[in-house]
Design a protein around this motif. Structure first.
Motif, PDB file in Angstrom:
ATOM      1  N   MET A  20      12.311 -27.936  -7.255  1.00  0.00           N
ATOM      2  CA  MET A  20      12.565 -28.082  -8.686  1.00  0.00           C
ATOM      3  C   MET A  20      11.692 -29.180  -9.289  1.00  0.00           C
ATOM      4  O   MET A  20      11.441 -29.166 -10.504  1.00  0.00           O
ATOM      5  CB  MET A  20      14.044 -28.382  -8.935  1.00  0.00           C
ATOM      6  N   GLN A  21      11.234 -30.138  -8.473  1.00  0.00           N
ATOM      7  CA  GLN A  21      10.337 -31.169  -9.001  1.00  0.00           C
ATOM      8  C   GLN A  21       9.043 -30.554  -9.532  1.00  0.00           C
ATOM      9  O   GLN A  21       8.507 -30.995 -10.548  1.00  0.00           O
ATOM     10  CB  GLN A  21      10.032 -32.204  -7.923  1.00  0.00           C
ATOM     11  N   GLY A  77      17.102 -22.237 -23.326  1.00  0.00           N
ATOM     12  CA  GLY A  77      18.449 -21.670 -23.319  1.00  0.00           C
ATOM     13  C   GLY A  77      18.887 -21.278 -21.922  1.00  0.00           C
ATOM     14  O   GLY A  77      20.034 -21.522 -21.509  1.00  0.00           O
ATOM     15  N   LEU A  78      17.980 -20.656 -21.171  1.00  0.00           N
ATOM     16  CA  LEU A  78      18.265 -20.281 -19.787  1.00  0.00           C
ATOM     17  C   LEU A  78      18.658 -21.509 -18.969  1.00  0.00           C
ATOM     18  O   LEU A  78      19.668 -21.508 -18.246  1.00  0.00           O
ATOM     19  CB  LEU A  78      17.031 -19.622 -19.178  1.00  0.00           C
ATOM     20  N   LEU A  79      17.879 -22.581 -19.096  1.00  0.00           N
ATOM     21  CA  LEU A  79      18.157 -23.797 -18.342  1.00  0.00           C
ATOM     22  C   LEU A  79      19.454 -24.453 -18.802  1.00  0.00           C
ATOM     23  O   LEU A  79      20.186 -25.049 -18.004  1.00  0.00           O
ATOM     24  CB  LEU A  79      16.990 -24.777 -18.472  1.00  0.00           C
ATOM     25  N   ALA A 122       7.755 -30.630 -13.360  1.00  0.00           N
ATOM     26  CA  ALA A 122       6.392 -31.040 -13.690  1.00  0.00           C
ATOM     27  C   ALA A 122       5.705 -30.003 -14.570  1.00  0.00           C
ATOM     28  O   ALA A 122       5.056 -30.342 -15.571  1.00  0.00           O
ATOM     29  CB  ALA A 122       5.590 -31.267 -12.408  1.00  0.00           C
ATOM     30  N   MET A 123       5.820 -28.723 -14.219  1.00  0.00           N
ATOM     31  CA  MET A 123       5.173 -27.676 -15.009  1.00  0.00           C
ATOM     32  C   MET A 123       5.835 -27.520 -16.382  1.00  0.00           C
ATOM     33  O   MET A 123       5.150 -27.349 -17.399  1.00  0.00           O
ATOM     34  CB  MET A 123       5.233 -26.345 -14.248  1.00  0.00           C
ATOM     35  N   LEU A 124       7.168 -27.585 -16.407  1.00  0.00           N
ATOM     36  CA  LEU A 124       7.874 -27.477 -17.683  1.00  0.00           C
ATOM     37  C   LEU A 124       7.495 -28.619 -18.610  1.00  0.00           C
ATOM     38  O   LEU A 124       7.213 -28.410 -19.800  1.00  0.00           O
ATOM     39  CB  LEU A 124       9.387 -27.479 -17.430  1.00  0.00           C
ATOM     40  N   CYS A 125       7.473 -29.836 -18.067  1.00  0.00           N
ATOM     41  CA  CYS A 125       7.106 -30.998 -18.877  1.00  0.00           C
ATOM     42  C   CYS A 125       5.654 -30.908 -19.344  1.00  0.00           C
ATOM     43  O   CYS A 125       5.345 -31.177 -20.514  1.00  0.00           O
ATOM     44  CB  CYS A 125       7.314 -32.277 -18.081  1.00  0.00           C
ATOM     45  N   ALA A 126       4.764 -30.527 -18.441  1.00  0.00           N
ATOM     46  CA  ALA A 126       3.353 -30.436 -18.799  1.00  0.00           C
ATOM     47  C   ALA A 126       3.126 -29.436 -19.924  1.00  0.00           C
ATOM     48  O   ALA A 126       2.365 -29.697 -20.867  1.00  0.00           O
ATOM     49  CB  ALA A 126       2.525 -30.054 -17.577  1.00  0.00           C
ATOM     50  N   GLY A 127       3.777 -28.290 -19.847  1.00  0.00           N
ATOM     51  CA  GLY A 127       3.605 -27.286 -20.888  1.00  0.00           C
ATOM     52  C   GLY A 127       4.247 -27.662 -22.204  1.00  0.00           C
ATOM     53  O   GLY A 127       3.835 -27.177 -23.263  1.00  0.00           O
ATOM     54  N   THR A 187      10.000 -22.917 -15.687  1.00  0.00           N
ATOM     55  CA  THR A 187      11.355 -22.369 -15.804  1.00  0.00           C
ATOM     56  C   THR A 187      11.711 -21.512 -14.607  1.00  0.00           C
ATOM     57  O   THR A 187      12.812 -21.634 -14.037  1.00  0.00           O
ATOM     58  CB  THR A 187      11.479 -21.543 -17.094  1.00  0.00           C
ATOM     59  N   PHE A 188      10.796 -20.646 -14.184  1.00  0.00           N
ATOM     60  CA  PHE A 188      11.084 -19.802 -13.016  1.00  0.00           C
ATOM     61  C   PHE A 188      11.189 -20.626 -11.726  1.00  0.00           C
ATOM     62  O   PHE A 188      11.996 -20.319 -10.851  1.00  0.00           O
ATOM     63  CB  PHE A 188      10.024 -18.710 -12.880  1.00  0.00           C
ATOM     64  N   LEU A 189      10.391 -21.672 -11.610  1.00  0.00           N
ATOM     65  CA  LEU A 189      10.502 -22.543 -10.440  1.00  0.00           C
ATOM     66  C   LEU A 189      11.852 -23.253 -10.421  1.00  0.00           C
ATOM     67  O   LEU A 189      12.475 -23.407  -9.358  1.00  0.00           O
ATOM     68  CB  LEU A 189       9.363 -23.561 -10.434  1.00  0.00           C
ATOM     69  N   LEU A 190      12.311 -23.686 -11.585  1.00  0.00           N
ATOM     70  CA  LEU A 190      13.628 -24.313 -11.658  1.00  0.00           C
ATOM     71  C   LEU A 190      14.734 -23.307 -11.343  1.00  0.00           C
ATOM     72  O   LEU A 190      15.711 -23.642 -10.652  1.00  0.00           O
ATOM     73  CB  LEU A 190      13.837 -24.920 -13.049  1.00  0.00           C
TER      74      LEU A 190
END
Length: 499
Positions: free
Chosen positions: A61-62, A326-328, A66-71, A252-255
């Motif tokens: 999830m890290q 919303g998913l998260l 990272a990807m969610l924050c970067a985007g 999101t998918f990684l999380l």
């Protein structure tokens, strides 16, 4: 797990009066003891392997964070936010090893803080093995990762290191001790008196992880103030969109993938049968784990679809970033009660979580609160709803399976279990808000007082990648061309202490 027992003295009369009956009895019992020891060892191996695998999922999830924050940030701050995510894990590793794990699970202890296993001294122990430490560490750094998103794009790098160390080494571990340790004053597995006869059922951490990270981020963003340009001169909201929807969806998918370690993994073991059920021998803890994965999936999916159509009605757009958040939010809400509710209840959980997130975001705009990742709204707001949801929909049979040994334990209010569980959960919400506000609010305030929190206006306009990290994430050049980049971004020549 208890093994077989065999006594040669008890077995001897059953073998008759033959001269070798005693030897035969000892031989048979030795064989049973060997088999029993092998079964016990196999059980520990299977359970610890399951827990390690779950820890690896949660750690993945890290990368999602990272990807969610970067985007979700602008391109000029990409390297900065990714580095903070890396250091959340690295810094959290050392401070959770030195202090955090002991404060959380250092039994025997009092109801408020652990007292043993600092630096993993005298560990493993009968209370746990290294796999348990690794799993709990992965949760601690997840809480720190939540907070980093709230203060993105305007925070000095040293501030990240300080708050992350404090959160993973002290603030989060004490909360997890209260609600997850066998000694915690509000734990449902406490030996002795239980809060309102039940304790708090926060199975995988809607409050312990998500509210802690969300409230910490709330105070960080409040103390810092909004990003430059986030609100215009008239106070109207101006959207500062992230630069990559692709990274948002990837994160999101990684999380989502990691959440299957976060929620089902919180059982900590898999090889366990349930007594006194209406099912045959095929039903056990492995079934409850599967059910937990299902409720997690359904809550997130329900929240995603609710957000999709809700935002369409409100804004006229089909917005992928909103749907991902919303998913998260649905996942954050179901995390507390994922193991003790039916799948149909998870639909309700996700549906309401989506509207909680939408409402919190609208309130944030009205109050001129700026959180680039919506982390405080998502993890704090939806996490709080998840705590209440569990107190309303926890099913009696599931509660007794997962928290056995106390007949008549309270369950969900709407499931006929009375209001005692709800009372315990309302207390959890209040104490988490209070503890995190006092501790993390003070940390961020002190960082501001000493000039260590926010970057300068010039650095914020140029972006942290250039002013603090040596160049843009998406602009590569030879070392010989350094001067050309400095000419293009003169702010990069500023004193790095301002960044």
């Amino acid at each position: 797990m208890a093994g077989f027992t065999c006594s040669a003295a008890d077995l001897r009369p059953l073998l008759g009066t033959a001269a070798n009956a005693t030897a035969a009895a000892e031989y048979i019992c030795n064989g049973f003891d060997t088999v029993s020891n092998k079964l016990v060892a196999a059980t520990y191996a299977i359970d610890n392997t399951y827990l390690l695998f779950s820890a690896y999922l949660v750690f993945s999830m890290q990368l999602g964070f990272a990807m969610l924050c970067a985007g979700s940030v602008r391109a000029k701050n990409t390297m900065n936010i990714m580095l903070t995510n890396v250091l959340d894990a690295a810094t959290g590793s050392l401070f959770y090893y030195l202090f955090g794990f002991a404060l959380a699970f250092g039994s025997p202890s009092n109801g408020f803080v652990g007292r043993h296993f600092f630096g993993l001294e005298k560990y493993p122990s009968p209370s746990g093995d290294y796999s348990f430490f690794l799993y709990q560490w992965s949760f601690a750094i997840a809480a720190a990762g939540i907070t980093s998103g709230s203060i993105a794009e305007r925070t000095q790098f040293v501030a990240y290191l300080i708050y992350s160390s404090f959160l993973t080494g002290l603030v989060y571990p004490i909360v997890s001790h209260w609600f997850w340790s066998t000694d915690g004053w509000a734990s449902p597995v406490r030996e002795g008196h239980l809060l309102f006869g039940s304790g708090v059922i926060d199975f995988a951490g809607s409050g312990v992880v998500h509210m802690v990270g969300g409230i910490a981020g709330l105070w960080g963003a409040l103390v810092e103030g909004p990003r430059m340009g986030r609100f215009d001169g008239d106070g109207k909201s101006v959207s500062l969109r992230g630069h990559s929807g692709t990274l948002v969806v990837l994160g999101t998918f990684l999380l989502w993938f990691g959440w299957y370690g976060f929620n089902p993994g919180s059982f900590l073991s898999i090889l366990k049968t349930y007594e006194h059920t209406n099912y045959s021998s095929y039903y056990g803890q492995w079934s409850a784990i599967g059910r937990t994965a299902v409720t997690t999936t359904i809550a997130g999916s329900s929240a995603a679809l609710t957000t999709l159509f809700g935002k369409r009605l409100l804004t006229g757009h089909w917005n992928v970033t909103d749907v991902c958040n919303g998913l998260l939010g649905g996942f954050a809400a179901i995390t507390g009660g994922c193991s003790v509710v039916d799948p149909w209840a998870a639909i309700i959980c996700g549906f309401i979580a989506a509207w909680v997130l939408i409402g919190c975001n609208k309130l944030a705009e009205m109050l001129k609160y700026d959180d680039p990742l919506e982390a405080a709204q998502l993890h704090g707001g939806c996490g709080a709803w998840g705590i209440i949801f569990t107190a309303l929909f926890a099913k009696k049979d599931y509660v007794n399976e997962i928290y056995p040994g106390k007949p008549g334990r309270p369950h969900g209010l709407l499931m006929g279990g009375g209001a005692r569980l709800l009372a315990a959960h309302l207390i959890q919400i209040l104490v988490v808000i209070g503890w995190v506000s006092v501790t993390m609010g003070s940390v961020f305030w002190l960082l501001k007082v000493f000039g260590l929190l926010r970057i300068s206006a010039d650095a914020e306009m140029a972006g942290l990648d250039v002013t603090s990290h040596g160049g843009l994430a998406y602009a590569y050049h030879d070392e010989n061309n350094d001067q050309s980049e400095k000419n293009a971004f003169p702010i990069a020549n500023m004193d790095s202490s301002n960044a």
